[in-house]
Design a protein around this motif. Structure first.
Motif, PDB file in Angstrom:
ATOM      1  N   ASP A   1       0.859  -1.179   0.000  1.00 59.52           N
ATOM      2  CA  ASP A   1       0.000   0.000   0.000  1.00 59.52           C
ATOM      3  C   ASP A   1       0.899   1.234   0.000  1.00 59.52           C
ATOM      4  OD1 ASP A   1      -2.668   1.455   0.758  1.00 59.52           O
ATOM      5  OD2 ASP A   1      -1.156   2.132   2.213  1.00 59.52           O
TER       6      ASP A   1
ATOM      7  N   HIS B   1       0.675  -9.215   3.218  1.00 61.20           N
ATOM      8  CA  HIS B   1       0.068  -7.955   2.762  1.00 61.20           C
ATOM      9  C   HIS B   1       0.167  -7.850   1.237  1.00 61.20           C
ATOM     10  CE1 HIS B   1      -0.914  -3.691   2.541  1.00 61.20           C
ATOM     11  NE2 HIS B   1       0.260  -3.455   1.981  1.00 61.20           N
TER      12      HIS B   1
ATOM     13  N   TYR C   1       0.573 -10.290  -0.961  1.00 58.77           N
ATOM     14  CA  TYR C   1      -0.277 -11.332  -1.548  1.00 58.77           C
ATOM     15  C   TYR C   1      -1.743 -10.886  -1.532  1.00 58.77           C
ATOM     16  CZ  TYR C   1      -2.700 -15.784  -2.052  1.00 58.77           C
ATOM     17  OH  TYR C   1      -3.544 -16.785  -2.455  1.00 58.77           O
ATOM     18  N   GLU C   2      -2.179 -10.347  -0.404  1.00 55.38           N
ATOM     19  CA  GLU C   2      -3.582  -9.927  -0.277  1.00 55.38           C
ATOM     20  C   GLU C   2      -3.895  -8.736  -1.197  1.00 55.38           C
ATOM     21  OE1 GLU C   2      -3.971  -9.404   3.957  1.00 55.38           O
ATOM     22  OE2 GLU C   2      -4.145 -11.568   4.285  1.00 55.38           O
ATOM     23  N   LEU C   3      -2.961  -7.809  -1.368  1.00 55.18           N
ATOM     24  CA  LEU C   3      -3.179  -6.707  -2.300  1.00 55.18           C
ATOM     25  C   LEU C   3      -3.438  -7.236  -3.708  1.00 55.18           C
ATOM     26  CD1 LEU C   3      -0.494  -4.042  -1.303  1.00 55.18           C
ATOM     27  CD2 LEU C   3      -2.975  -3.794  -1.146  1.00 55.18           C
TER      28      LEU C   3
ATOM     29  N   THR D   1      -4.348 -10.434  -4.619  1.00 55.85           N
ATOM     30  CA  THR D   1      -5.520 -11.310  -4.745  1.00 55.85           C
ATOM     31  C   THR D   1      -6.823 -10.548  -4.561  1.00 55.85           C
ATOM     32  OG1 THR D   1      -5.371 -11.987  -2.420  1.00 55.85           O
ATOM     33  CG2 THR D   1      -4.305 -13.410  -4.059  1.00 55.85           C
ATOM     34  N   ASN D   2      -6.801  -9.429  -3.859  1.00 59.69           N
ATOM     35  CA  ASN D   2      -8.024  -8.650  -3.635  1.00 59.69           C
ATOM     36  C   ASN D   2      -8.238  -7.572  -4.686  1.00 59.69           C
ATOM     37  OD1 ASN D   2      -8.620 -10.147  -1.364  1.00 59.69           O
ATOM     38  ND2 ASN D   2      -7.576  -8.745   0.011  1.00 59.69           N
ATOM     39  N   SER D   3      -7.252  -7.376  -5.579  1.00 58.59           N
ATOM     40  CA  SER D   3      -7.387  -6.316  -6.585  1.00 58.59           C
ATOM     41  C   SER D   3      -8.310  -6.779  -7.706  1.00 58.59           C
ATOM     42  CB  SER D   3      -6.021  -5.920  -7.147  1.00 58.59           C
ATOM     43  OG  SER D   3      -5.500  -6.971  -7.923  1.00 58.59           O
ATOM     44  N   THR D   4      -8.914  -5.822  -8.347  1.00 56.42           N
ATOM     45  CA  THR D   4      -9.766  -6.141  -9.490  1.00 56.42           C
ATOM     46  C   THR D   4      -8.917  -6.155 -10.741  1.00 56.42           C
ATOM     47  OG1 THR D   4     -10.303  -3.817  -9.764  1.00 56.42           O
ATOM     48  CG2 THR D   4     -11.830  -5.145  -8.474  1.00 56.42           C
TER      49      THR D   4
END
Length: 108
Positions: free
Chosen positions: A53, A98, A100-102, A104-107
């Motif tokens: 982020d 963090h 990985y989650e950015l 996998t959660n991105s469009t």
């Protein structure tokens, strides 16, 4: 933190895989077709780049001299961490998660 420890943790993320699209000295870790971690092979200290982020990226760079703007990456969204021990293993694992989650959660 050894290369193997870091790599094993990265590859423990669901659906993660190792690729070498930039040559044999750059280990790229992806989920789907998106990169979330990069290890520069053969570096001492180990150099790990992670998506981050932008606000957190700036905070980490200000707090730690071993957290740098992403090497050959978008400086706003990536940090390169020199794994000297300045950041503890738990903190490095949090930053890997963090990143990985950015991704996998991105469009798309």
């Amino acid at each position: 933190m050894t290369h193997k420890e870091v790599e094993d943790y990265i590859l423990s993320m669901p659906n993660s895989r190792l690729d070498y699209p930039f040559g044999e000295k750059t280990a790229v870790y992806k989920t789907g077709d998106k990169m979330f971690a990069i290890i520069a092979e053969g570096t001492d200290p180990l150099r790990l780049s992670l998506k981050c982020d932008p606000q957190l990226a700036e905070l980490l760079r200000a707090k730690y001299e071993t957290v740098l703007p992403g090497y050959r990456l978008n400086k706003k969204h990536w940090n390169t961490i020199l794994l000297t021990g300045q950041l503890g293993w738990d903190e490095v694992k949090d930053l890997i998660r963090h990143s990985y989650e950015l991704v996998t959660n991105s469009t798309n």
